[in-house]
Scaffold this motif. Structure first.
Motif: not given
Ligand SMILES: NC(=O)C1=CN([C@@H]2O[C@H](COP(=O)(O)OP(=O)(O)OC[C@H]3O[C@@H](n4cnc5c(N)ncnc54)[C@H](O)[C@@H]3O)[C@@H](O)[C@H]2O)[C@@H](O)CC1
Ligand SMILES: Nc1ncnc2c1ncn2[C@@H]1O[C@H](COP(=O)(O)OP(=O)(O)O)[C@@H](O)[C@H]1O
Ligand SMILES: [K+]
Length: 503
Positions: A177, A175, A195-196, A149
């Motif tokens: 993408d 985390e 979402y993160r 991360n």
């Protein structure tokens, strides 16, 4: 498409192996192959240095199989197993042996100093934990995730980000993408708090048994284009404006009459035969100049609504947008609710007024649709500690008053009695002034056309979002405005009906 729990997914994996007569290794091959196909379409540069971080379970097995496929295709791959446990699954252990036999660079990571220097890589593939996660991550796996991360590198997760609980709150995880998930959507992937961790989600098919999926029971669904296509009402050759429904949009106040223009225009563009707008006097010239197709009904007051009286017979109502919360408007709204029995969608100030007078909620006809964004929702149901509690509280609220609640957001959630529908059409382009007003108009139109309220909610939210997907290449998301939604409702219908333009 059904959204299922980790336990149900495990059962479907096992049933697939049984029903289809394949081995679990073969199923893993399908999964790794599906990930590989997606990955190689998106990341075409074979000079990218790729680090694959696998765990010791089947998610790790997927990662190692992906390493083998990418290596074979000429990608620069380094495979690692983060050995957070010595209990390798059989299929993972098999793939470790194959990786070594195929001379793919391989490393075991058991302590911190063995963690590779991530700055030497372009892409990190996370195959640490999948749906088998059973507790918070500690030890070497946690060290690796922390460093991943911090690395600033592109991270792509296989199935779910390592550490994400599929069915409950997550505080620490990879985390990513991009998350490429295997065939069955998991609720956690669509919640704003996550979402993160999740980034963009793509679902890939891995050939799970359709029979096994059909046998799983759920009340949570991800809305798909084909579901919406089935809900669309056919347009009769003999249709005339009198058969297509009459929507009445009620709202506006001085400086906020544009809201009613947007909703009215959206309603007509969604296909109802007639649209009337009820607004304070100041709104009449605005709507008649900019949108001559709508009929305007004036309040006595010039700046805000003071009573809601009309002698037309609409089929459905959209109310609340731009209306303000003045005492007179609140009373007008109250008197209107006392006599109205028509299908209705309530947004914005209509919701804010209801949160000031929760006892008025009893006046709403069953299946009235409320469209709060999170702030409006918290005024109605109070605060929540995480997304799961939000859904629980909103569901209890919707059931108590027999309402349909649409929690607007990047993934809007539609709560309709026991059922939860997740909408994934739409892009951040929709985060623009007036976007919610347009949604109100679209839903009011569908209600006026006779759509059952649950269907109107789903079709409306999906259509609204799809307009943004369709214009991704032609209108920059930053310059997309609410009128662009309206202009593209027709294209969205085409796409749903024909599947001609891909989402
Ligand atoms: N045949 C199958 O069951 C298939 C499974 N697939 C993959 O397998 C994944 C699920 O695999 P698994 O069930 O083996 O489990 P995972 O690979 O998700 O997790 C590995 C194991 O770690 C242990 N564990 C859980 N939480 C931990 C923690 N916090 N710290 C340390 N150890 C922990 C558990 O024993 C778990 O089984 C899916 O996400 C998917 O990627 C796919 O290959 C498709 C086929
Ligand atoms: N990032 C996003 N991705 C997809 N849809 C979005 C996103 N942000 C907002 N939306 C959608 O745009 C609409 C915004 O509504 P709202 O918050 O009421 O805006 P406004 O008050 O400006 O009209 C909602 O339907 C919401 O789901
Ligand atoms: K993973």
């Amino acid at each position: 498409m059904k959204i299922l729990s980790a336990g149900q997914i495990r059962e479907i994996d096992a049933k697939t192996i049984h029903y289809e007569g394949i081995s679990s290794l073969e199923l893993m091959k399908h999964a790794a192959g599906a990930f590989y196909d997606w990955f190689t379409k998106k990341y075409t540069d074979k000079n990218d240095a790729i680090l694959i971080l696998s765990g010791v379970g089947n998610n790790g097995g997927d990662g190692l199989m992906v390493a083998r496929l990418l290596h074979k295709a000429g990608y620069r791959v380094q495979a690692c197993v983060v050995e957070y446990s010595e209990n390798y699954t059989e299929d993972c252990a098999h793939n470790v042996r194959r990786v070594k036999a195929e001379n793919i660079p391989f490393k075991r990571i058991t302590k911190e100093k063995e963690i590779p220097n991530f700055s030497e890589y372009d892409i990190l593939i996370d195959a640490l934990f999948g749906t088998g996660l059973s507790r918070e991550i500690t030890g070497i796996a946690a060290e690796v995730i922390k460093k991943m991360n911090e690395s600033g590198k592109t991270i792509v997760s296989i199935d779910v980000p390592g550490g994400l609980f599929p069915d409950k709150k997550t505080t620490f995880a990879v985390e990513a993408d991009e998350t490429v998930t295997f065939q069955i959507p998991k609720l956690a992937l669509y919640l704003p708090d996550n979402y993160r961790f999740v980034g963009n989600v793509t679902i890939v098919n891995i050939g799970l048994s359709e029979k096994a999926i059909a046998e799983a029971s759920t009340n949570r669904y991800l809305i798909e284009k084909k579901d919406i296509r089935e809900l669309l009402k056919p347009l009769s050759k003999f249709a005339h404006k009198g058969t297509q429904g009459h929507a009445l949009i009620i709202g506006g106040s001085l400086g906020k009459t544009g809201t009613v223009c947007l909703a009215s225009k959206a309603a007509l563009k969604t296909g109802c035969g007639l649209v009337s707008a009820y607004l304070p006097k100041c709104g009449t010239p605005v709507i008649q100049t900019h949108f001559p197709e709508a009929m305007a009904i004036e309040d006595d007051n010039s700046a805000f609504i003071t009573h809601i009286d009309y002698d037309i017979s609409p089929n459905a109502i959209g109310i609340g947008i731009g209306m303000g919360k003045r005492e007179e408007t609140q009373h007008a709204f109250y008197r209107f609710l006392q006599k109205n029995a028509l299908p209705m969608v309530i947004d914005a100030d209509g919701l804010n007024i209801l949160s000031l007078h929760p006892e008025w909620l009893d006046l709403l006809p069953p299946k009235t649709i409320l469209t709060p964004h999170p702030k409006e929702l918290s005024r109605l149901i109070g605060e929540w500690s995480d997304d799961y509690e939000k859904i629980e509280k909103a569901t209890a609220f919707a059931q108590k008053y027999r309402l349909i609640v649409i929690i607007k957001g990047a993934y809007s959630l539609i709560i309709d009695s026991d059922n939860l529908y997740v909408n994934d059409s739409g892009t951040p382009a929709l985060a623009t002034a007036g976007s919610g007003d347009v949604l109100t108009g679209i839903i009011a139109s569908l209600l006026a056309q006779g759509y059952e309220p649950g269907h109107a909610a789903r079709v409306g939210v999906y259509l609204h979002g799809l307009t943004a997907n369709l214009t991704q290449q032609t209108i920059h998301p930053r310059s997309f405005v609410a009128s662009d939604i309206i202009d593209n409702i027709g294209n969205a219908y085409f796409t749903i009906e024909n599947g001609m333009i891909k989402k």
